[in-house]
Write an enzyme that holds these catalytic residues in place. Structure first.
Site, short mmCIF file in Angstrom:
data_model
loop_
_atom_site.label_atom_id
_atom_site.label_comp_id
_atom_site.label_asym_id
_atom_site.label_seq_id
_atom_site.Cartn_x
_atom_site.Cartn_y
_atom_site.Cartn_z
N SER A 262 0.84 -1.20 0.00
CA SER A 262 0.00 0.00 0.00
C SER A 262 0.87 1.25 0.00
CB SER A 262 -0.89 0.01 1.24
OG SER A 262 -0.12 0.35 2.37
N LYS A 263 0.24 2.37 -0.23
CA LYS A 263 0.95 3.64 -0.24
C LYS A 263 1.61 3.87 1.12
CE LYS A 263 -0.32 8.55 -0.25
NZ LYS A 263 0.89 8.93 0.39
N ARG A 264 0.90 3.45 2.17
CA ARG A 264 1.44 3.67 3.52
C ARG A 264 2.73 2.89 3.76
NH1 ARG A 264 -2.56 2.34 7.57
NH2 ARG A 264 -3.87 1.75 5.81
N GLY A 266 5.06 2.45 1.69
CA GLY A 266 6.12 3.27 1.12
C GLY A 266 6.51 4.38 2.08
N ASP A 267 5.51 5.06 2.63
CA ASP A 267 5.79 6.16 3.56
C ASP A 267 6.54 5.64 4.78
OD1 ASP A 267 4.46 7.78 1.87
OD2 ASP A 267 2.56 7.78 2.98
#
Ligand code: GLU
Length: 503
Positions: A262-264, A266-267
């Site tokens: 998910s995008k999270r 990556g963060d």
């Protein structure tokens, strides 16, 4: 394969294109090129509530940056256009009507309150509410109501949806190139909504109608669409159309291997999940992109190609043409592909070596203000000497600053290791030797200094270590004689002097 190969990438412009979307686009592209086919980009923007400004441009720019541009789509070879579903909305109603006429679909008037009530009621009993053969006659639709009642509701402008009439007690035999044969019992399927009274088709209807009208031969998409395959098969059948072949690509998993990337992630773990940087038009939040983080498009493509596919050999480095040659859907795996952010760095390091030094020099100059005035050819020569140790252009400065500026400090640990009592004397002699080299080439410098070391039986380290320290400020860097040659005689002598005076 008899039919010409036509594949499509059909993203919804609801935000930036996730890395998984780029992988889907890539596999479509590779398959199309391998079979001398056409790669279509269709924008599935029927859900206006989820439309995000700038997302479509972002998708196109991402494909272009990756080097996998579409052959057919908005503004390009528009023979099956328009390619935005919002511009095709006049097309879909007739197909929904056709299904009603053929008895494959029906009007349903149930309000969202009624449906919510049934859902909650079922939940309370530990069951799932499915709108299908077992209860449709108890609900409000053109199958449970008389023709007159239905007409009256439609004439009165009541809200309706058109639902697909999923058959009872049938077994569907679905085919997926990657997953093989799949059997589905129709009794577990719900009567999916195909069309809404706001005049918009749902994803399912628009997707099937467009794939048919655009003569798509193979549907290659993410695994999250596998549950829709049964409905899609039934729709083709209901229309009496030949279905395309299907291939559902495996999920891309988190680096831990557990759950979808998910995008999270990556963060949290510090890597981008988008090809290009994206600024959210509403919040202004910026998400990192592979391009801006210094990755090369060819490294990303090579990396993505291995997310779910492998060539069946040990070879890992493939340029785009080699990928096109080697690619086949049969070699795409069913199981999820673990995302390894270190592996893309490994690819980037490899592709760094293949980049043109002139292009790298321009990127390097863009990055460091102090390089603006420096001769581009000199920068290119420096890059040739250091790129072997670089993964990103942003690594260049640490690896090469001493080619451009005189080191101000000497690394403490390195100084302790390199500087001994006799270092000043040795360096004075080396200075003299270098000063005496008339024809200032790497070879001549090397022969002179190394020759002197050998004939005087001094340890190499005793000479080379302090010499390197004087030039670099540390014990790192490329070959000492390359450095001397590059910075020139005057600067070399100055740096040696500086170290001597400090000791
Ligand atoms: N619009 C769908 C998506 O956003 C397309 C799915 C498909 O390829 O059928 O992924």
């Amino acid at each position: 394969m008899n039919k010409p190969v036509r594949v499509r990438f059909a993203p919804s412009p609801t935000g930036p294109l996730h890395i998984g979307g780029v992988r889907t686009a890539l596999f479509n592209y590779l398959f199309a090129k391998k079979h001398k086919g056409t790669f279509v980009l269709r924008i599935e923007d029927t859900d206006q509530n989820r439309y995000v400004e700038g997302a479509e441009d972002y998708i196109v720019e991402s494909l272009n940056w990756c080097g996998i541009p579409f052959d057919e789509g908005v503004g390009k070879n528009e023979k099956f256009g328009p390619y935005r579903q919002s511009e095709r909305k006049h097309l879909y109603k007739q197909y929904a009507d056709e299904l009603i006429e053929k008895g494959h679909a029906y009007y349903a008037f149930d309000t969202s309150e009624t449906l919510d009530f049934h859902r909650k009621d079922h939940e309370a009993k530990g069951k799932t509410f499915i709108y299908n053969w077992h209860n449709r006659l108890k609900l409000s639709n053109s199958l449970s109501l008389s023709a007159e009642e239905t007409k009256a509701k439609l004439d009165a402008g009541e809200d309706y949806v058109i639902r697909f009439k999923s058959p009872q007690d049938e077994t569907l035999h679905l085919k997926d190139i990657i997953r093989g044969d799949i059997k589905i019992d129709t009794n577990v399927l719900d009567d999916k909504v195909l069309f809404k009274s706001d005049g918009m088709p749902t994803y399912h209807l628009a997707n099937i109608v467009d794939d048919h009208l655009m003569e798509i031969s193979h549907v290659i998409r993410g695994e999250e669409w596998l549950p829709s395959l049964a409905l899609h098969y039934q729709l083709y059948d209901a229309f009496g159309w030949d279905a395309p072949e299907f291939a559902h690509l495996p999920l891309i998993l988190k680096p831990t291997g557990k759950g979808k990337l998910s995008k999270r992630d990556g963060d949290k773990l510090g890597f981008p999940v988008f090809p290009l940087e994206w600024t959210d038009p509403k919040t202004g939040d910026v998400s990192r992109g592979y391009k801006e983080d210094g990755y090369f498009a060819d490294a990303m493509i090579n990396f993505l190609s291995f997310l779910g596919w492998n060539p069946g050999t040990e070879q890992e480095i493939f340029n785009l043409d080699e990928l096109i040659n080697a690619f086949s859907l049969e070699r795409v795996s069913k199981s999820g592909a673990q995302f390894d952010p270190d592996k893309i760095k490994w690819f980037n390091h490899h592709y760094m070596q293949e980049q043109d030094n002139h292009d790298l020099a321009i990127s390097f100059q863009d990055l460091r203000a102090e390089l603006k005035e420096i001769d581009a050819q000199y920068i290119e020569m420096v890059i040739a000497l250091i790129k072997e140790r670089a993964t990103f252009v942003s690594d260049f400065w640490d690896l090469s600053h001493f080619f451009f500026v005189t080191p101000k400090e000497f690394d403490e640990k390195a100084s302790k290791k390199a500087i001994k009592e006799d270092t000043a004397d040795i360096l004075s002699k080396v200075k003299e030797l270098i000063n005496g080299v008339e024809d200032f080439t790497v070879d001549n410098l090397q022969t002179t200094v190394k020759g002197w070391i050998t004939s005087n039986e001094i340890g190499f380290g005793k000479v080379m270590m302090p010499l390197r320290l004087a030039l670099v400020g540390a014990l790192q860097g490329p070959d000492v004689f390359d450095i001397i040659y590059m910075i020139g005689k005057a600067e070399t002598l100055k740096r040696i002097d500086h170290l001597i005076t400090l000791n």
